[in-house]
Design an enzyme around this catalytic site. Sequence first.
Site, mmCIF file in Angstrom:
data_model
loop_
_atom_site.group_PDB
_atom_site.id
_atom_site.type_symbol
_atom_site.label_atom_id
_atom_site.label_comp_id
_atom_site.label_asym_id
_atom_site.label_seq_id
_atom_site.Cartn_x
_atom_site.Cartn_y
_atom_site.Cartn_z
ATOM 1 N N SER A 228 9.983 6.871 9.874
ATOM 2 C CA SER A 228 9.338 6.627 11.169
ATOM 3 C C SER A 228 9.648 5.218 11.652
ATOM 4 O O SER A 228 9.529 4.255 10.900
ATOM 5 C CB SER A 228 7.824 6.804 11.000
ATOM 6 O OG SER A 228 7.156 6.502 12.198
ATOM 7 N N HIS B 123 4.754 6.748 21.863
ATOM 8 C CA HIS B 123 3.386 6.335 22.202
ATOM 9 C C HIS B 123 3.076 6.133 23.682
ATOM 10 O O HIS B 123 1.930 5.839 24.028
ATOM 11 C CB HIS B 123 2.982 5.059 21.456
ATOM 12 C CG HIS B 123 3.006 5.184 19.954
ATOM 13 N ND1 HIS B 123 2.806 6.365 19.296
ATOM 14 C CD2 HIS B 123 3.206 4.251 18.985
ATOM 15 C CE1 HIS B 123 2.883 6.159 17.990
ATOM 16 N NE2 HIS B 123 3.124 4.894 17.778
ATOM 17 N N GLU C 104 8.256 -1.834 9.154
ATOM 18 C CA GLU C 104 9.183 -1.174 10.061
ATOM 19 C C GLU C 104 10.477 -0.879 9.287
ATOM 20 O O GLU C 104 11.273 -1.788 9.034
ATOM 21 C CB GLU C 104 9.438 -2.081 11.286
ATOM 22 C CG GLU C 104 10.548 -1.637 12.197
ATOM 23 C CD GLU C 104 10.568 -0.152 12.503
ATOM 24 O OE1 GLU C 104 9.554 0.417 12.925
ATOM 25 O OE2 GLU C 104 11.625 0.469 12.290
ATOM 26 N N CYS D 240 -2.373 -1.132 15.611
ATOM 27 C CA CYS D 240 -2.060 -0.921 14.190
ATOM 28 C C CYS D 240 -2.575 -2.068 13.332
ATOM 29 O O CYS D 240 -2.302 -3.239 13.603
ATOM 30 C CB CYS D 240 -0.547 -0.784 14.028
ATOM 31 S SG CYS D 240 -0.040 -0.577 12.313
ATOM 32 N N ASN E 107 -6.629 6.414 15.004
ATOM 33 C CA ASN E 107 -7.548 6.127 13.894
ATOM 34 C C ASN E 107 -8.113 4.738 14.102
ATOM 35 O O ASN E 107 -7.354 3.776 14.206
ATOM 36 C CB ASN E 107 -6.801 6.170 12.553
ATOM 37 C CG ASN E 107 -6.194 7.537 12.307
ATOM 38 O OD1 ASN E 107 -6.837 8.560 12.524
ATOM 39 N ND2 ASN E 107 -4.945 7.564 11.890
ATOM 40 N N GLU F 144 0.819 -1.211 0.000
ATOM 41 C CA GLU F 144 0.000 0.000 0.000
ATOM 42 C C GLU F 144 0.851 1.259 0.000
ATOM 43 O O GLU F 144 1.899 1.314 0.629
ATOM 44 C CB GLU F 144 -0.886 0.010 1.248
ATOM 45 C CG GLU F 144 -1.610 -1.299 1.421
ATOM 46 C CD GLU F 144 -2.857 -1.165 2.271
ATOM 47 O OE1 GLU F 144 -3.466 -2.192 2.550
ATOM 48 O OE2 GLU F 144 -3.236 -0.041 2.632
ATOM 49 N N CYS G 190 3.978 -6.374 8.483
ATOM 50 C CA CYS G 190 4.905 -5.870 9.507
ATOM 51 C C CYS G 190 5.000 -6.882 10.642
ATOM 52 O O CYS G 190 3.986 -7.419 11.080
ATOM 53 C CB CYS G 190 4.406 -4.534 10.051
ATOM 54 S SG CYS G 190 5.528 -3.781 11.259
ATOM 55 N N CYS H 125 2.186 -4.109 16.783
ATOM 56 C CA CYS H 125 1.704 -3.110 17.746
ATOM 57 C C CYS H 125 0.184 -3.268 17.854
ATOM 58 O O CYS H 125 -0.504 -3.493 16.850
ATOM 59 C CB CYS H 125 2.072 -1.706 17.290
ATOM 60 S SG CYS H 125 3.858 -1.477 17.166
ATOM 61 N N CYS I 155 -2.950 6.740 9.018
ATOM 62 C CA CYS I 155 -1.918 6.041 9.798
ATOM 63 C C CYS I 155 -2.506 4.848 10.515
ATOM 64 O O CYS I 155 -3.513 4.966 11.211
ATOM 65 C CB CYS I 155 -1.360 6.961 10.868
ATOM 66 S SG CYS I 155 -0.071 8.008 10.287
ATOM 67 N N CYS J 6 3.155 8.594 1.400
ATOM 68 C CA CYS J 6 3.411 7.735 2.549
ATOM 69 C C CYS J 6 3.793 6.373 1.982
ATOM 70 O O CYS J 6 2.961 5.696 1.385
ATOM 71 C CB CYS J 6 2.149 7.658 3.398
ATOM 72 S SG CYS J 6 2.301 6.548 4.796
HETATM 73 N N1 SAH Z 1 6.813 1.040 11.832
HETATM 74 C C1 SAH Z 1 6.919 2.466 11.791
HETATM 75 C C2 SAH Z 1 5.982 3.083 10.764
HETATM 76 C C3 SAH Z 1 4.562 2.761 11.110
HETATM 77 S S1 SAH Z 1 3.199 3.732 10.709
HETATM 78 C C4 SAH Z 1 6.630 3.041 13.168
HETATM 79 O O1 SAH Z 1 6.204 2.289 14.029
HETATM 80 O O2 SAH Z 1 6.871 4.212 13.383
HETATM 81 C C5 SAH Z 1 3.428 5.364 11.182
HETATM 82 C C6 SAH Z 1 2.778 5.824 12.464
HETATM 83 O O3 SAH Z 1 1.376 5.521 12.562
HETATM 84 C C7 SAH Z 1 3.422 5.189 13.672
HETATM 85 O O4 SAH Z 1 3.704 6.173 14.624
HETATM 86 C C8 SAH Z 1 2.350 4.262 14.149
HETATM 87 O O5 SAH Z 1 2.497 3.922 15.483
HETATM 88 C C9 SAH Z 1 1.104 5.066 13.874
HETATM 89 N N2 SAH Z 1 -0.125 4.290 13.954
HETATM 90 C C10 SAH Z 1 -0.269 2.952 13.878
HETATM 91 N N3 SAH Z 1 -1.544 2.595 14.026
HETATM 92 C C11 SAH Z 1 -2.250 3.741 14.207
HETATM 93 C C12 SAH Z 1 -3.642 4.018 14.414
HETATM 94 N N4 SAH Z 1 -4.553 3.058 14.418
HETATM 95 N N5 SAH Z 1 -4.001 5.311 14.566
HETATM 96 C C13 SAH Z 1 -3.071 6.300 14.508
HETATM 97 N N6 SAH Z 1 -1.763 6.098 14.310
HETATM 98 C C14 SAH Z 1 -1.346 4.827 14.163
#
Ligand code: SAH
Length: 360
Positions: free
Chosen positions: A209, A234, A180, A139, A308, A112, A132, A136, A351, A125
């Site tokens: 990121s 976070h 990641e 996510c 989100n 994506e 991944c 988390c 995100c 993006c």
């Molecule tokens: N693996 C990388 C990139 C991931 S996505 C990282 O962890 O940074 C980029 C950002 O979106 C990260 O900060 C991630 O934690 C955040 N993210 C993930 N799920 C989300 C959600 N449901 N709502 C808002 N932000 C989210």
Amino acid sequence: MSASSASPIVNSSTQEQPLPEIAIPPLLGASLDELTAWVVSQGQAAYRGKQLHDWIYNKGVRSLADISSFPKQWRTELGDIPIGRSTEHYRSVASDGTIKYLLRLSDGQIVETVGIPTENRLTVCVSTQVGCPMACDFCATGKGGFKRNLTRTEIVDQVLTVQEDFQRRVSNIVFMGMGEPLLNLDHVLGALHSINKDIGIGQRNLTVSTVGIRNRIRQFAQNNLQVTLAVSLHAPNQKLREQIIPSARSYPIEDLLAECREYVEITGRRATFEYILLAGVNDLPEHALELSRRLRGFQSHVNLIPYNPISEVDYQRPKPERINNFVKVLKQQHIAVSVRYSRGLEADAACGQLRVNKIK
Ligand code: SAH
């Protein structure tokens, strides 16, 4: 179909006269020097390297066979050699103009990419992995598991795809799609180099990121880039962080922040900390205070991301008042802060909402 009943597709003329083997580097993502070395290795004049570079990065060519400025005989010899572009599998436009793409890679995997336009910017993006492995809790990407790393070619392709679709220069890139980035550091560094030198986007407009991988932030810093590093913190403490980020158990917040300090020392750039706001979990004033204490004296910027929603978990986005209050506490403590409301929500492109298994 059983193996015995499958008739292999054989091109008899190819069988009789096998073409000489040509060592072809992945052309998309290659630098001018690499492309020049390759054309010279093929017995062509060096200036053809510049032509090839222009066809790949400015003219959007997909196959060497289509490069009309190359000698006809050479093109015939080369045949239909793809340069490494993906094909569009799905495209969804949100009302705010954000476009989410599902791109099909050469092995059939889907990845994506999101194009986020504003008046002055076009941000892409990009994903760095198919799926991944970090899992988390909040996510969507992590829920689908991990398939593989993306190559430099596949990362650069995402940028060109958005640029062509919007018919507008991409100005900014955030490595915040699926995956990641620091688990795929070599290809990410290669892609950053190509995006900067070959597509021509300034390093300061590129953001990587990461959730934080031991020793990799230091390694990233040692590359002497002017790229922004965003760290997905976070949570203000270890207990809360490991509750929502499984990898935090083996890489405690103290170690992560110590490595971020090294990053600031090595690069002279401030670190950005991303902080997802989950109602009732990490969004209380005491969390904001604890976060400020942790970041005191740190050259940093906090980027708050209101959660989100994704379907697998029942976290909630905090009410605006809670969000404003969190900001207020950080500001009172002299912490630089901004709130990032993700765009593309209803295209599932915001995100954390990117996932492979939602393919239409
Ligand atoms: N693996 C990388 C990139 C991931 S996505 C990282 O962890 O940074 C980029 C950002 O979106 C990260 O900060 C991630 O934690 C955040 N993210 C993930 N799920 C989300 C959600 N449901 N709502 C808002 N932000 C989210």
